[in-house]
Design an enzyme around this catalytic site. Sequence first.
Site, short mmCIF file in Angstrom:
data_model
loop_
_atom_site.label_atom_id
_atom_site.label_comp_id
_atom_site.label_asym_id
_atom_site.label_seq_id
_atom_site.Cartn_x
_atom_site.Cartn_y
_atom_site.Cartn_z
CE LYS A 40 -4.65 0.80 0.09
NZ LYS A 40 -5.73 0.05 -0.08
CG ASP A 97 -7.50 3.53 -1.21
OD1 ASP A 97 -7.98 2.25 -1.05
OD2 ASP A 97 -7.47 3.84 -0.08
N GLY A 101 -20.22 6.88 2.50
CA GLY A 101 -19.05 7.47 1.33
C GLY A 101 -19.48 8.16 0.42
CG PHE A 102 -19.46 11.41 -1.63
CD1 PHE A 102 -18.79 11.80 -0.70
CD2 PHE A 102 -19.18 12.07 -2.98
CE1 PHE A 102 -17.70 12.98 -1.08
CE2 PHE A 102 -17.83 13.45 -3.13
CZ PHE A 102 -17.60 13.29 -1.61
N GLY A 103 -17.76 7.71 -3.40
CA GLY A 103 -16.60 7.42 -3.77
C GLY A 103 -16.95 6.48 -4.76
CG ASN A 104 -14.54 3.36 -7.68
OD1 ASN A 104 -13.53 1.85 -7.19
ND2 ASN A 104 -14.21 3.31 -8.79
CB VAL A 105 -16.38 1.20 -2.45
CG1 VAL A 105 -16.40 0.32 -2.29
CG2 VAL A 105 -15.09 1.49 -3.03
CB ALA A 106 -20.22 4.59 -2.08
CD1 TRP A 107 -21.05 5.98 -9.59
CD2 TRP A 107 -19.52 4.56 -10.08
NE1 TRP A 107 -21.20 5.81 -10.86
CE2 TRP A 107 -20.14 4.51 -11.55
CE3 TRP A 107 -18.25 3.62 -9.91
CZ2 TRP A 107 -19.70 4.03 -12.29
CZ3 TRP A 107 -18.35 2.88 -10.47
CH2 TRP A 107 -18.68 3.19 -12.61
O1 2IT Z 1 -8.55 -1.67 -0.75
C1 2IT Z 1 -7.88 -2.26 -2.04
O2 2IT Z 1 -7.55 -3.15 -2.38
C2 2IT Z 1 -8.18 -1.29 -2.87
N1 2IT Z 1 -7.46 -0.04 -2.80
C3 2IT Z 1 -7.32 -1.70 -4.29
C4 2IT Z 1 -5.90 -2.36 -4.62
C5 2IT Z 1 -5.55 -2.66 -5.85
O3 2IT Z 1 -4.85 -2.72 -6.27
O4 2IT Z 1 -6.74 -2.38 -7.47
#
Ligand code: 2IT
Length: 445
Positions: A125, A165, A236-242
């Site tokens: 990370k 992320d 949230g309202f980012g990529n994951v929530a979307w």
């Molecule tokens: O928390 C995660 O799993 C990510 N941000 C995606 C990591 C990735 O390499 O696609």
Amino acid sequence: MYEVRSFVEDVARRNPAQPEFVQAVTEVCESVIDVVNRTPSYGGNKILERITEPDRVISFRVEWEDDRGELQVNRGYRVQFNNALGPYKGGLRFHPSVTAGGLKFLAFEQIFKNSLTGLPMGGGKGGSDFNARGRSEREIRRFSNAFMTELQRYLGPDTDVPAGDIGVGGREIGYLYGQWKRLRSEHTGVLTGKSRLWGGSLVRPEATGFGAIYFLVEMLNERGESLEGKRIALSGFGNVAWGAALKATELGARVVTISGPDGYIHDADGINTDEKIEYMLDLRASNNDVVEPYAREFGATFVPRRKPWEVSVDVAIPCAIQNELDGSDAKALIKNGVGVVVEASNMGCTADAVETFAAAGVPLAPGKAANAGGVAVSGLEMSQNAMKLSWPAEEVDAKLQSIMQTIHATCVRHGRMPGGGIDYVRGANIAGFRRVADAMVDLGY
Ligand code: 2IT
């Protein structure tokens, strides 16, 4: 024989002021301690000691010029935690809260998440304390270029492959990859989450949210229930929530909340049209980090400075950041009859919340299982890049769905409790840990 308390005390002593890292290590140790004590090769190879110490933590200075011509200095990091299963793999977070300890917790979780996908990826990370709020497009580009100028020396398609992320989406990946190509003249799969125009995988933007909903569907099936008609609270309202809102709506559920640092939106009719769901992308692109404008745009309720966990729902899905749902939030959700909780954010629940849900018999899917869809499709992007071809969306989506079903089945197998219920946290930790530990034993030291 290992004992959780003394082992964790030692980890806390060696990692001062890194509470999130200690929290993540504690949870994994509680789950795997019996397995470790029963398996002589784990103790003999000091697996617990080695798996809780990163291979390396890289820190570097990032220098860039803002729009006024003033020099700015940020700190960048890459935590290369464990590469027993494959190249280091994990996202980059650009957020003012980023610290070495926070990234160590995320990289540590990533090891077991990536292991659960069944794909050959180690755990890493990275990121920076860069704050995009109020920054112009050109400032974000200059910062991203400067960040990659330093980071590039540690990366490679078979060494370490970052992705996005929090604060790093398609736009930032574009600037980072552009700088990689400028410096290295290599068109290689060194980042994932790339645009489909230049080597990205279809379905990667949706993958984390889609995967979380596929996992939820499996959890509900296990209980003899379906997603149809379920009311869902997202944060949230980012990529994951979307992505989660898109798939949940498509499968007949009603998403009633999203949230930001300013408060939450309660849309009782459902965030259920393309227009409403796509509006999240506009909010994100504005760089203001607020959800309030949604209420004005669509006539929903905005509740300032509160979290969405006070709304009565069947399913809660934290999609924002670690420890965003605490013990009192858990109690409020339980009081309102929540049936299932799915962490789409990494370690979205505090230890207190995890305990509270467990005591109430509410199944909780941990992030390392439920949000693995994002990195799983990153793994598929690496495969496509290595083969220099691009799979159709249906093929990627089918593989994603099958991976999420397998992770669910694995959690059930390792997490079945004597009473018949399923401890998803324990199941995910044991299964994720064992694959890495076995690889480490095979590889020696
Ligand atoms: O928390 C995660 O799993 C990510 N941000 C995606 C990591 C990735 O390499 O696609």
